[in-house]
Design a protein around this motif. Structure first.
Motif, PDB file in Angstrom:
ATOM      1  N   LEU A 116       0.763  -1.261   0.114  1.00 41.24           N
ATOM      2  CA  LEU A 116       0.078  -0.050   0.010  1.00 41.24           C
ATOM      3  C   LEU A 116       0.862   1.283   0.003  1.00 41.24           C
ATOM      4  O   LEU A 116       0.537   2.272  -0.690  1.00 41.24           O
ATOM      5  CB  LEU A 116      -0.870  -0.103   1.142  1.00 41.24           C
ATOM      6  N   ALA A 117       2.175   1.151   0.714  1.00 37.24           N
ATOM      7  CA  ALA A 117       3.043   2.269   0.661  1.00 37.24           C
ATOM      8  C   ALA A 117       3.334   2.545  -0.746  1.00 37.24           C
ATOM      9  O   ALA A 117       3.557   3.721  -1.062  1.00 37.24           O
ATOM     10  CB  ALA A 117       4.141   2.163   1.792  1.00 37.24           C
ATOM     11  N   ASP A 118       3.871   1.577  -1.328  1.00 38.55           N
ATOM     12  CA  ASP A 118       4.321   1.593  -2.852  1.00 38.55           C
ATOM     13  C   ASP A 118       3.287   2.317  -3.682  1.00 38.55           C
ATOM     14  O   ASP A 118       3.646   2.992  -4.536  1.00 38.55           O
ATOM     15  CB  ASP A 118       4.744   0.162  -3.299  1.00 38.55           C
ATOM     16  N   LYS A 119       1.808   2.114  -3.259  1.00 35.93           N
ATOM     17  CA  LYS A 119       0.771   2.797  -4.243  1.00 35.93           C
ATOM     18  C   LYS A 119       0.457   4.204  -3.865  1.00 35.93           C
ATOM     19  O   LYS A 119      -0.110   5.043  -4.176  1.00 35.93           O
ATOM     20  CB  LYS A 119      -0.382   1.943  -3.956  1.00 35.93           C
ATOM     21  N   GLY A 120       1.391   4.661  -2.514  1.00 34.69           N
ATOM     22  CA  GLY A 120       0.934   5.961  -2.174  1.00 34.69           C
ATOM     23  C   GLY A 120       0.062   6.109  -0.921  1.00 34.69           C
ATOM     24  O   GLY A 120       0.013   7.175  -0.455  1.00 34.69           O
ATOM     25  N   TYR A 121      -0.210   5.118  -0.136  1.00 35.12           N
ATOM     26  CA  TYR A 121      -1.144   5.206   0.761  1.00 35.12           C
ATOM     27  C   TYR A 121      -0.294   5.002   2.187  1.00 35.12           C
ATOM     28  O   TYR A 121       0.935   4.786   2.021  1.00 35.12           O
ATOM     29  CB  TYR A 121      -2.098   3.981   0.777  1.00 35.12           C
ATOM     30  N   GLN A 122      -0.853   5.488   3.347  1.00 36.23           N
ATOM     31  CA  GLN A 122      -0.291   5.194   4.494  1.00 36.23           C
ATOM     32  C   GLN A 122      -1.085   4.487   5.511  1.00 36.23           C
ATOM     33  O   GLN A 122      -2.430   5.085   5.595  1.00 36.23           O
ATOM     34  CB  GLN A 122      -0.095   6.604   4.996  1.00 36.23           C
ATOM     35  N   VAL A 123      -0.641   3.480   5.994  1.00 36.30           N
ATOM     36  CA  VAL A 123      -1.252   2.532   6.738  1.00 36.30           C
ATOM     37  C   VAL A 123      -1.145   3.079   8.302  1.00 36.30           C
ATOM     38  O   VAL A 123      -0.057   3.283   8.750  1.00 36.30           O
ATOM     39  CB  VAL A 123      -0.907   0.994   6.771  1.00 36.30           C
ATOM     40  N   ILE A 124      -2.189   3.460   8.988  1.00 35.85           N
ATOM     41  CA  ILE A 124      -2.084   3.848  10.369  1.00 35.85           C
ATOM     42  C   ILE A 124      -2.533   2.829  11.379  1.00 35.85           C
ATOM     43  O   ILE A 124      -2.091   3.097  12.458  1.00 35.85           O
ATOM     44  CB  ILE A 124      -2.940   5.137  10.660  1.00 35.85           C
TER      45      ILE A 124
END
Length: 127
Positions: A116-124
């Motif tokens: 998901l980070a590679d796709k631009g998201y930030q997991v909280i």
């Protein structure tokens, strides 16, 4: 056995990453982000060997040993050692297996977080 399979499916389906509302999430929206989450989870399942079954077996084995020891000790006091060993082992295996099944699959979560980070998201976090 069917109950354990259903439990594992429920647990694996219930845990999903929660995303920080950064620009990526705002630009694609919830529906697209859910598709990306599902894709990353599917990729993790395909790429990683699931350790869930190993955790259940390991937990059941450890639980059986502890349960048998406790059942044996109780059997010594009640005068029925064999029955205490069997009952304690069965109860310990069931409890240990359930505890192993509830352990989080941290490697899979890390894989999904990175995807998901590679796709631009930030997991909280995960729920």
């Amino acid at each position: 056995m069917k109950f354990l399979v259903l439990l594992l499916l429920f647990i694996s389906c219930a845990s999903k990453p929660k995303l920080y509302p950064n620009e990526k999430l705002k630009s694609v929206g919830k529906e697209a982000s859910h598709k990306d989450i599902d894709q990353c989870i599917a990729d993790a399942d395909n790429y990683l060997e699931s350790s869930k079954g190993k955790q259940v077996a390991k937990g059941a084995g450890a639980g059986a040993i502890v349960g048998a020891a406790m059942g044996g000790a109780l059997g010594l006091f009640t005068g029925n050692l064999g029955s205490g060993l069997v009952r304690g082992g069965a109860i310990g295996a069931a409890g240990g297996g359930a505890a192993g099944a509830l352990s989080p699959d941290q490697i899979k979560q890390r894989y999904v977080n990175q995807c998901l980070a590679d796709k631009g998201y930030q997991v909280i976090g995960w729920d």
